[in-house]
Design an enzyme around this catalytic site. Sequence first.
Site, PDB file in Angstrom:
ATOM      1  N   ASP A 136       1.206 -28.787 -25.778  1.00 23.55           N
ATOM      2  CA  ASP A 136       1.745 -28.120 -26.980  1.00 23.55           C
ATOM      3  C   ASP A 136       1.463 -28.873 -28.284  1.00 23.55           C
ATOM      4  O   ASP A 136       2.135 -28.647 -29.292  1.00 23.55           O
ATOM      5  CB  ASP A 136       3.259 -27.910 -26.834  1.00 23.55           C
ATOM      6  CG  ASP A 136       3.579 -26.813 -25.834  1.00 23.55           C
ATOM      7  OD1 ASP A 136       2.881 -25.790 -25.844  1.00 23.55           O
ATOM      8  OD2 ASP A 136       4.524 -26.982 -25.049  1.00 23.55           O
ATOM      9  N   ASP A 161      -0.875 -19.124 -23.849  1.00 23.38           N
ATOM     10  CA  ASP A 161      -0.374 -19.760 -25.074  1.00 23.38           C
ATOM     11  C   ASP A 161      -1.281 -20.905 -25.547  1.00 23.38           C
ATOM     12  O   ASP A 161      -1.338 -21.229 -26.733  1.00 23.38           O
ATOM     13  CB  ASP A 161       1.027 -20.362 -24.862  1.00 23.38           C
ATOM     14  CG  ASP A 161       1.922 -19.577 -23.935  1.00 23.38           C
ATOM     15  OD1 ASP A 161       1.398 -18.870 -23.052  1.00 23.38           O
ATOM     16  OD2 ASP A 161       3.140 -19.671 -24.069  1.00 23.38           O
TER      17      ASP A 161
HETATM   18  N1  GLY Z   1       4.578 -21.512 -25.518  1.00 25.99           N
HETATM   19  C1  GLY Z   1       5.789 -21.041 -25.025  1.00 25.99           C
HETATM   20  C2  GLY Z   1       6.206 -19.673 -25.432  1.00 25.99           C
HETATM   21  O1  GLY Z   1       5.495 -18.930 -26.076  1.00 25.99           O
HETATM   22  O2  GLY Z   1       7.285 -19.338 -25.052  1.00 25.99           O
END
Ligand code: GLY
Length: 390
Positions: free
Chosen positions: A110, A170
């Site tokens: 992330d 994501d």
């Molecule tokens: N990256 C986590 C979400 O979109 O919940």
Amino acid sequence: MKNIISLLCFLLFSVTIKSQQTTLTNQNFSTIETHLENMLNKIGNAEQNPGLTDKDGNVKLVSSKNWISGFFPGCLWYAYEYSKDEKYKVAAQHFTKNVEAEQFNATTHDMGFKIYCSFGNGYRLTHDSHYKDVIIQSAKTLITRFNPKTGCIRSWDHNRDKWQFPVIIDNMMNLELLFEAAKLSGDSIYYKIAVTHANTTLKNHFRNDYSTWHVVNYDTATGAVISKVTAQGYSDESCWARGEAWGLYGYTMCYRETKNKRYLEQAKKIAEYVLTNKNLPEDMVPYWDYNAPNIPNEERDASAGAIMCSAFYELSVLSDNNNQKYKAAADKILATLSSPAFSAAPGTNGNFILMHSVGARPKNSDVNVPLIYADYYFIEANLRKMYMDR
Ligand code: GLY
């Protein structure tokens, strides 16, 4: 004479529409600033950043490790960009510093969410060389998660008994940090890894109708796909709305950065999936999953709407056709999110801007609450629209 009158009517109509839209953006920025000021008054110089609300509806701060820690400083940088008011710059610098330790955290994918939204926007607006160093170090840390055999960056380290090498849709969003690091450092490794990840995801994450699987699990010995499942969607074969929005935004951004037409085509196909989906409500803020079983009695996800809204503005600028269609989609979502159905009255909603987002429905976690990333992409969409309408 008749032609001249028609032309004048058309011009008047266009000017009226344009001025209504500018008014909406101005109104939104006034509301956005009020919420941000209220939030800053509430939390002072906190050492953690606002992320969501607790069960009583009060703001909850999150540690820098949380994937959402970079969005609040990002909101403040956008407010500074819009207003040029130094108070937002000072606040943005403080809350950006709160996530700095993450540049060395190799346990998560992330990094882009945390560092690009905070330091990335900060560098863009200030050219502070320290911010540049943090961006490059963060990219260096992120690419330690790249595996040449699978051709992508590993997303999660948890659930090792279930997944050997999980990659979630994501993760497309973290590539923007790598593109930026390539430009800032002059080292093409970041660009090459970003493109390899985007190509692998394009091959494995999409069904024939351009809906997405959330999680693709790879075999690290062979690079083959072992399984395609969901974690935050309704089912393995459903289409989780925020995942689809990450895909739309991600491939639009990849086209901006590379000019590779494959990415533009992918973004347009994803756009078609969304825009022709029978389960997309008339107001265009999606339910949390396009295949949720009880539509229309399911929660909407304002965060997915905000991400799509911002992505559609960019796609409408970059696309080689259908530009007006994408702009109209973005305008429609923006109008919906700006309405009292989704925009909170100042002083409510824990001082977040948007109501009604969904974090992880299957775990019953953060359902129908304000989430800071919805605010971030909403503010970004307003900025993109402002630049387009000038
Ligand atoms: N990256 C986590 C979400 O979109 O919940």
